[in-house]
Design an enzyme around this catalytic site. Structure first.
Site, PDB file in Angstrom:
ATOM      1  N   SER A   1      -5.005  -6.139  12.756  1.00 53.92           N
ATOM      2  CA  SER A   1      -4.643  -5.111  13.740  1.00 53.92           C
ATOM      3  C   SER A   1      -5.689  -4.008  13.815  1.00 53.92           C
ATOM      4  O   SER A   1      -6.168  -3.649  14.881  1.00 53.92           O
ATOM      5  CB  SER A   1      -3.276  -4.537  13.354  1.00 53.92           C
ATOM      6  OG  SER A   1      -3.022  -3.339  14.027  1.00 53.92           O
TER       7      SER A   1
ATOM      8  N   CYS B   1       0.829  -1.214   0.000  1.00 50.67           N
ATOM      9  CA  CYS B   1       0.000   0.000   0.000  1.00 50.67           C
ATOM     10  C   CYS B   1       0.866   1.268   0.000  1.00 50.67           C
ATOM     11  O   CYS B   1       1.912   1.309   0.665  1.00 50.67           O
ATOM     12  CB  CYS B   1      -0.885  -0.022   1.234  1.00 50.67           C
ATOM     13  SG  CYS B   1      -1.938   1.426   1.353  1.00 50.67           S
TER      14      CYS B   1
ATOM     15  N   GLU C   1       3.690  -6.062   8.591  1.00 48.98           N
ATOM     16  CA  GLU C   1       4.017  -4.683   8.210  1.00 48.98           C
ATOM     17  C   GLU C   1       5.153  -4.131   9.072  1.00 48.98           C
ATOM     18  O   GLU C   1       6.072  -3.480   8.562  1.00 48.98           O
ATOM     19  CB  GLU C   1       2.775  -3.792   8.345  1.00 48.98           C
ATOM     20  CG  GLU C   1       3.057  -2.355   7.898  1.00 48.98           C
ATOM     21  CD  GLU C   1       1.933  -1.392   8.262  1.00 48.98           C
ATOM     22  OE1 GLU C   1       0.754  -1.754   8.081  1.00 48.98           O
ATOM     23  OE2 GLU C   1       2.241  -0.280   8.726  1.00 48.98           O
TER      24      GLU C   1
HETATM   25  S1  SF4 Z   1      -5.052  -0.178   6.406  1.00 50.07           S
HETATM   26 FE1  SF4 Z   1      -3.109  -0.818   5.411  1.00 50.07          FE
HETATM   27  S2  SF4 Z   1      -3.730  -1.348   3.325  1.00 50.07           S
HETATM   28 FE2  SF4 Z   1      -5.392  -0.135   4.183  1.00 50.07          FE
HETATM   29  S3  SF4 Z   1      -4.975   1.974   3.552  1.00 50.07           S
HETATM   30 FE3  SF4 Z   1      -4.068   1.672   5.574  1.00 50.07          FE
HETATM   31  S4  SF4 Z   1      -1.966   1.079   5.159  1.00 50.07           S
HETATM   32 FE4  SF4 Z   1      -3.087   0.801   3.278  1.00 50.07          FE
END
Ligand code: SF4
Length: 401
Positions: free
Chosen positions: A314, A148, A178
């Site tokens: 999470s 992301c 992550e």
């Molecule tokens: S929760 Fe994770 S995948 Fe979703 S927008 Fe936020 S950083 Fe990106």
């Protein structure tokens, strides 16, 4: 292909896979709820739904790229490093669509060593460690990167800290992909170091050490697993840059940054601390919006709240935490967790393992607050709503105004 052997922008097949995505993840009932001002009512059952819930932009994109990859390479072997996002149904669906998981998810037995140059490997929304990336590159396989943009933004901060000789202090969960990936970015630089704190309590121990109230051996005993190799708390906390996993509880991240910032001022004085302490809030906007929406929903606490999402998600866990401060809250993974009107399988706040609660649904008219994490498909949310209707003996189609 935007980089040798690595695709970052999908294959331009979004329109072609839209039908399949809708079939697998859309829900009429949830679409109706969005149109109806996020409230649904039946005789004896009222649902108030947070204004922001479910799939975030990063997850939409990751799932879309998975479907595009399958369409583009129907005949190639396809792999994912681990869960693409933390939702069991989405991962199961990808397995059915022919993806194998390199971490054993869903019983897959494939290993990185088995990857060949004509295979395709998907990298998940939360990214992979630099070590894993190097290993995958060495296989020569085509990598489809769904990391992301909000995670990439955190990496940028962490790399800047590391380059400038600041230890990266990451508010995150060490067992979350992550946070491991983010921490690994610090080691791209010779002076790079990291330390991961889970909560305020751990941050307080770091603050105590900064202000000279700690002992190095005790510190390493406590944090040994979550610091970079060769970390020396007596020397490596003199320059600190804060970052966080994108899905933490934002109020807690802010408090941790404040706590460490104050410790740095106490240790170095205001002027010098300004040179030695940096902080960026790296909670992503999707997480922030979902937490804000649930806080708004809880201004008038319902009789109980149901929060839907993977037990290892999470951001879902934090939504449940917020609700639980205002009303009885049940974090469920799927509609099947609503076992009966008497029993519900849920993950209690702060615990890893699910448990079964009894007498969760009061007799008589009930108002339920509902939300779902960023990796929960509308389809699953719709199934939970249908299940609630069944338990209450009403038909989903017979709503009242
Ligand atoms: S929760 Fe994770 S995948 Fe979703 S927008 Fe936020 S950083 Fe990106």
């Amino acid at each position: 292909v935007s980089h040798e052997g690595l695709v970052r922008k999908g294959f331009g097949l979004r329109r072609q896979v839209a039908g399949d995505l809708s079939r697998d993840y859309h829900s009429q009932l949830v679409a109706r709820a969005r149109e109806a001002g996020h409230e649904l009512r039946w005789p004896g059952l009222a649902l108030r739904i947070a204004t922001e819930f479910g799939f975030c932009y990063g997850v939409e994109r990751a799932v879309d790229y998975a479907y595009e990859t399958r369409m583009k390479f129907p005949d190639r072997r396809r792999f994912i490093t681990g869960e693409i996002i933390h939702n069991p149904r989405v991962n199961t669906r990808l397995r059915e669509l022919g993806f194998e998981f390199l971490d054993g998810t869903g019983g897959s037995e494939a290993q990185v060593e088995d990857i060949r140059s004509d295979d395709v490997v998907l990298l998940p929304a939360f990214g992979v460690t630099t070590e894993m990336l190097t290993r995958l590159r060495e296989t020569g396989a085509l990598l489809v990167d769904t990391t992301c943009g909000s995670v990439l933004a955190v990496w940028k901060n962490v790399e800047r800290y590391a380059r400038d000789g600041f230890t990266c202090l990451i508010h995150g969960k060490w067992n979350h992909e992550e946070t491991r990936a983010t921490a690994s970015r610090a080691l791209l630089y010779p002076e790079g170091r990291y330390l991961v704190v889970l909560d305020l309590d751990e941050a307080q121990a770091v603050a105590d050490h900064i202000t000279g109230r700690g002992d190095a051996a005790a510190f390493l005993d406590r944090f040994g697993e979550v610091v970079s190799p060769g970390f020396d708390p007596d020397r490596h906390l003199d320059r600190v840059g804060m970052a966080n996993q994108t899905t933490m509880l934002s109020s807690e991240s802010l408090r941790i940054a404040g706590l460490i910032g104050r410790a740095m001022v106490e240790r170095w004085g205001r002027k010098e601390a300004a040179e030695r302490f940096r902080s960026f809030d790296t909670i992503c906007s999707a997480t922030q919006d979902r937490q804000d929406a649930v806080l708004a929903l809880m201004k008038q606490p319902p009789d109980l709240a149901i929060v839907i999402g993977g037990f290892n998600s999470s951001n879902t866990g934090h939504l449940a935490e917020i609700c639980s401060e205002r009303c009885p809250t049940f974090h469920v993974e799927t509609a099947e967790d609503l076992l009966s009107a008497a029993e519900i399988r849920h993950r209690p706040i702060g615990r890893r393992e699910p448990a079964t609660a009894r007498a969760w649904l009061p007799d008589g008219p009930v108002e339920i607050g509902l939300t779902a994490g960023a990796s929960t498909p509308d389809r699953e949310i719709g199934r939970v709503i249908e299940r609630l209707c069944t338990l209450r003996g009403v038909s989903p189609d017979e709503q009242v105004d």
